[in-house]
Design an enzyme around this catalytic site. Sequence first.
Site, PDB file in Angstrom:
ATOM      1  N   PRO A  64       0.819  -1.240  -0.001  1.00 60.54           N
ATOM      2  CA  PRO A  64       0.067   0.074  -0.130  1.00 60.54           C
ATOM      3  C   PRO A  64       0.790   1.239   0.052  1.00 60.54           C
ATOM      4  O   PRO A  64       1.803   1.406   0.747  1.00 60.54           O
ATOM      5  CB  PRO A  64      -0.815  -0.033   1.237  1.00 60.54           C
ATOM      6  CG  PRO A  64      -0.936  -1.584   1.443  1.00 60.54           C
ATOM      7  CD  PRO A  64       0.245  -2.309   1.000  1.00 60.54           C
ATOM      8  N   CYS A  65       0.348   2.234  -0.890  1.00 67.25           N
ATOM      9  CA  CYS A  65       1.164   3.536  -1.120  1.00 67.25           C
ATOM     10  C   CYS A  65       0.677   4.486   0.030  1.00 67.25           C
ATOM     11  O   CYS A  65       1.483   5.394   0.268  1.00 67.25           O
ATOM     12  CB  CYS A  65       0.910   3.969  -2.543  1.00 67.25           C
ATOM     13  SG  CYS A  65       1.371   2.786  -3.708  1.00 67.25           S
TER      14      CYS A  65
END
Length: 420
Positions: free
Chosen positions: A80-81
């Site tokens: 996840p960013c």
Amino acid sequence: MFDSVSPLQVVEICAGAGGQSLGLHRAGFGHSLAVELDPFAAATLRANTTWKVAEGDVADLELWNPADYAGIDLLAGGVPCPPFSIAGKQLGSSDERDLFAWAVEQVGVMRPRAVLLENVRGLGTNRFAGYRQRVLDRLAEFGYSADWRLLNSSDHGVPQLRPRFVLVAMQPEDAAYFRWPEPSPSEVTVGTLLRDLMAANGWPHVDAWVELANGIGPTLVGGSKKHGGADLGPTRAKAGWAKLGVDGKGIADSAPGPDAPHPSVTPPKLTIQMVARLQGWNSESEWAFAGRKTAQYRQIGNAFPPPVAEAVGRSIRSALLHEGMPHEVPELSADVHDPIYRALSDAEGFVPMSQLISALNEFSQASVERRLAVLAQDFEVEVLNDTKGTSYRLGEFKGFTGQAEHRRHAYIAEHRGRVS
């Protein structure tokens, strides 16, 4: 349908809709397993491949056990960013969605020959210098030589900026053959790439639009389940698309028709098919995306472009096959992203301020204090004040590495439907 037949096998975590998957497949890797939380993205993977797809929280040992894949050729993923995004709060290890440190811990469990993890460029900023240092040091403890590189998608045939911060790690005997892919910029623009799709319904002004769209697009932003519907990103991104004759305030159901106005009057919106092509899914991919328009757009917009993944994958494959001439491998964890973290982590006890000033090599107590404040966002930093002055000791890492009691478990259980 894409199968998993290949002498080189990959386990891919946080696989999304298959951008990295498709690139690695083209680079010569078969999938032993793909793990994905989002039901729509998992459905997309199942619809387009014969791979084994595990749907659920990647850190759930009841879903899959990393130890079952010990010795795999490649561990890959686009974790996840949001924890690192410049557009967000950059909470790093304090963000319950952060899985980067957890993924690194699985290297010690799985002992893959190679590791490929990608994320947004925010991970490469000074805010996360200590976090990156911990990653490199942890990989070195496992016996891996690691390197970070900022790759621009436009350097690999994708007419979109989309910089990605990529980590590749290998055991030294393979790392000696690894070389980052050389940039191969293309003259393809947004207009030339999408001309046939924009003209599909007989729009008479398509050539005028191609002239307007004569450039590289801003980064497509898939967004998260917490925010709105499908559009091309924040205000700055929309302004960039507007300069290319594209209305970024939504996604169209179809291309402009014969009665649609000139693009200087009403710029067209992109369709799902156009967005997918901008991300690197070409007509040869025949990739079908599950869900309705917003779900499809998020899957595409959050993806690692297949051509970039393919370029890195080919470099990893060449290294694993020991192709080319070997080169000298830098000493494990020789890179120093954060000298304050390194000084504290190497010490057995408290480190005086004078020693930290020397380590930073700026001879400024204020600079050290600023670095310590940033470091304290991801690590416990203990302070000792005595007659000799102020000293510091590095405490526990705040991030999720698989701890049974970590707050991430409760967060995922409560917000499962909104986590992306």
